[in-house]
Design a protein around this motif. Structure first.
Motif, PDB file in Angstrom:
ATOM      1  N   TYR A 189       0.823  -1.209   0.000  1.00 10.67           N
ATOM      2  CA  TYR A 189       0.000   0.000   0.000  1.00 10.67           C
ATOM      3  C   TYR A 189       0.858   1.260   0.000  1.00 10.67           C
ATOM      4  CZ  TYR A 189      -4.092   2.921   0.602  1.00 10.67           C
ATOM      5  OH  TYR A 189      -5.074   3.851   0.388  1.00 10.67           O
ATOM      6  N   ALA A 190       2.068   1.180   0.557  1.00 10.98           N
ATOM      7  CA  ALA A 190       2.969   2.343   0.511  1.00 10.98           C
ATOM      8  C   ALA A 190       3.278   2.717  -0.938  1.00 10.98           C
ATOM      9  CB  ALA A 190       4.258   2.040   1.272  1.00 10.98           C
ATOM     10  N   PHE A 191       3.500   1.710  -1.786  1.00  5.10           N
ATOM     11  CA  PHE A 191       3.753   1.973  -3.205  1.00  5.10           C
ATOM     12  C   PHE A 191       2.502   2.567  -3.877  1.00  5.10           C
ATOM     13  CE2 PHE A 191       6.702  -1.511  -2.164  1.00  5.10           C
ATOM     14  CZ  PHE A 191       7.894  -0.928  -2.546  1.00  5.10           C
ATOM     15  N   TYR A 192       1.328   2.091  -3.434  1.00  7.17           N
ATOM     16  CA  TYR A 192       0.071   2.612  -3.969  1.00  7.17           C
ATOM     17  C   TYR A 192      -0.085   4.090  -3.620  1.00  7.17           C
ATOM     18  CZ  TYR A 192      -4.979   3.029  -4.775  1.00  7.17           C
ATOM     19  OH  TYR A 192      -6.222   3.422  -5.218  1.00  7.17           O
ATOM     20  N   ALA A 193       0.257   4.455  -2.373  1.00  5.33           N
ATOM     21  CA  ALA A 193       0.162   5.852  -1.943  1.00  5.33           C
ATOM     22  C   ALA A 193       1.140   6.733  -2.717  1.00  5.33           C
ATOM     23  CB  ALA A 193       0.424   5.959  -0.441  1.00  5.33           C
ATOM     24  N   ILE A 194       2.310   6.194  -2.993  1.00  2.46           N
ATOM     25  CA  ILE A 194       3.302   6.948  -3.771  1.00  2.46           C
ATOM     26  C   ILE A 194       2.799   7.179  -5.193  1.00  2.46           C
ATOM     27  CG2 ILE A 194       5.614   6.824  -4.796  1.00  2.46           C
ATOM     28  CD1 ILE A 194       6.494   5.287  -2.257  1.00  2.46           C
ATOM     29  N   GLN A 195       2.208   6.146  -5.787  1.00  4.28           N
ATOM     30  CA  GLN A 195       1.749   6.238  -7.173  1.00  4.28           C
ATOM     31  C   GLN A 195       0.483   7.068  -7.310  1.00  4.28           C
ATOM     32  OE1 GLN A 195       1.564   2.623  -9.816  1.00  4.28           O
ATOM     33  NE2 GLN A 195      -0.635   3.062  -9.843  1.00  4.28           N
ATOM     34  N   GLU A 196      -0.517   6.822  -6.456  1.00  6.23           N
ATOM     35  CA  GLU A 196      -1.825   7.447  -6.617  1.00  6.23           C
ATOM     36  C   GLU A 196      -1.920   8.823  -5.966  1.00  6.23           C
ATOM     37  OE1 GLU A 196      -4.400   6.216  -8.437  1.00  6.23           O
ATOM     38  OE2 GLU A 196      -3.017   4.644  -9.061  1.00  6.23           O
ATOM     39  N   TYR A 197      -1.234   9.007  -4.841  1.00  2.00           N
ATOM     40  CA  TYR A 197      -1.366  10.259  -4.089  1.00  2.00           C
ATOM     41  C   TYR A 197      -0.126  11.144  -4.182  1.00  2.00           C
ATOM     42  CZ  TYR A 197      -5.090   7.417  -1.997  1.00  2.00           C
ATOM     43  OH  TYR A 197      -6.176   6.613  -1.797  1.00  2.00           O
TER      44      TYR A 197
END
Length: 400
Positions: A232-240
């Protein structure tokens, strides 16, 4: 024995903070060594599968032949693993290091759960919660470790956790002295039970099938937990557009609220029943997990907090529920639920890592969001009263 429970809970925090260093290093390793998501999943797979495969083995062995000083010896293995991790120049060396950390964890968890059981009195849910909340708190330190230690120091920052492991060894040496006395008492009581046993019977089919269902339910919960913790950390970096340090806040919130849920779940299970809490811990957050991939960063922060509380409220409850299904097999049941079922989530780490490489991060997180719906399987589990009824019928017998 609250003093013993608090000490074993504290060492559980220290032990799991060592494990937390491994996924916390993922963003660092991805950039410094150029690892793919599949390779990062392989690291998680190696760490958790060593622990998961060995935990039931350790539990079965120590159910028959308890060894008080297994705990500090196990943490020595983790200490050497952390030392190797700090200096590892490539993927194979990292894998060898995490194997040592996994072995230490495999010894710690079933034996730590046994100590919590022996110190519990008639408050088994509360005792397991105190023990397990230490572990969840240790896992929650992962984003703090990343932001305060690994980002400024890089991979070499893992060297600080050699000292953490040594402190845990000292605490566990103290615990082992108390544990040695309890082993003597336990052996005497077990000997008396065997002398008064009338027959020897096999586990009822209902209990055997229920253990299998429970393992699968815990696997589903662990799969979701693993996916959020690792990716999810990678998701936050990519999406947010979050930085590495900012992305760790989401994981920190998820894991800290999960620790709160773990602590609250035990006392609630003592009052309302263990099966009820296990069921609600998956079905209640399901609408929120499905919504999570479609919201903005601020709403997402709230959702991951609520999901963390709910989904981990059954962490300790599932262990006690399994132990009560199969009395006398404390270490084995702990190994199966905390070890095998939780470690099977590592298989998902490899799968989801490959899936991210294949179809992308966003699509994978959408798929992950439906996992809590597998909590519907809890309707197949017997009620707490049914388990007590079966155990009464088996009174005076020993279980194969």
């Amino acid at each position: 024995m609250y003093s013993i429970l608090f000490i074993i809970g504290l060492t559980h925090l220290l032990n799991d903070s060592l494990q937390a260093v491994v996924p916390a290093m993922f963003p660092i390793l991805e950039r410094s060594l150029g690892l793919t998501f599949t390779q990062l999943g392989l690291i998680t797979f190696t760490l958790n599968m060593v622990a998961s495969v060995m935990q039931p083995v350790v539990g079965m062995y120590t159910d028959r032949r308890p060894f008080a000083y297994a705990l500090p010896i196990g943490l020595l293995s983790s200490m050497f693993g952390m030392l190797g991790l700090a200096f590892a120049p490539n993927l194979p060396t990292i894998l060898i290091s995490v194997v040592l950390i996994g072995l230490g964890s495999a010894v710690f968890h079933p034996e730590g759960s046994r100590i919590a059981y022996l110190a519990a009195g008639n408050k088994r849910g509360l005792a397991q919660s105190i023990y397990q909340v230490g572990g969840n708190s240790g896992q929650a330190l992962a984003p703090v470790i990343t932001a305060l230690v690994l980002v400024p120091m890089g991979q070499f920052g893992a060297i600080w956790f050699v000292a953490v492991a040594f402190i845990a060894v000292l605490f566990l040496t103290y615990i082992s002295r108390w544990y040695a006395q309890q082993i003597h008492i336990f052996k005497q009581n077990n000997k008396k039970k065997k002398q008064t046993a009338k027959t020897k019977v096999k586990l009822p089919k209902l209990i055997r099938n229920s253990v299998i269902v429970l393992i699968f339910v815990v696997f589903a919960r662990s799969l979701y937990h693993s996916a959020i913790s690792n990716y999810y950390a990678f998701y936050a970096i990519q999406e947010y557009g979050a930085s590495i340090a900012e992305s760790q806040i989401f994981i920190f919130v998820f894991l800290v609220t999960g620790a709160v849920g773990t602590f609250v779940g035990g006392p609630l299970a003592d009052r309302f029943g263990k099966r009820v809490i296990i069921m609600l811990s998956l079905l209640a957050p399901a609408p929120l997990t499905i919504l999570l991939p479609y919201v903005g960063p601020y709403v997402a922060m709230i959702l991951v907090g609520v999901i963390g509380i709910l989904i981990l409220s059954s962490f300790s409850v599932a262990v006690v529920y399994a132990q009560e299904m199969v009395p006398g097999k404390i270490g084995t049941m702990s190994g199966l639920i905390v070890g095998l079922a939780f470690g099977m989530g590592a298989v998902g780490s490899v799968f989801f890592g490959s899936l991210i490489d294949s179809i992308g991060l966003t699509q994978t997180m959408v798929i992950v969001s439906f996992l809590p719906l597998l909590g519907l399987l809890t309707f197949l589990l017997p009620s707490d009263d049914k388990i007590r009824e079966i155990n009464r019928k088996l009174g005076g017998s020993t279980l194969d």
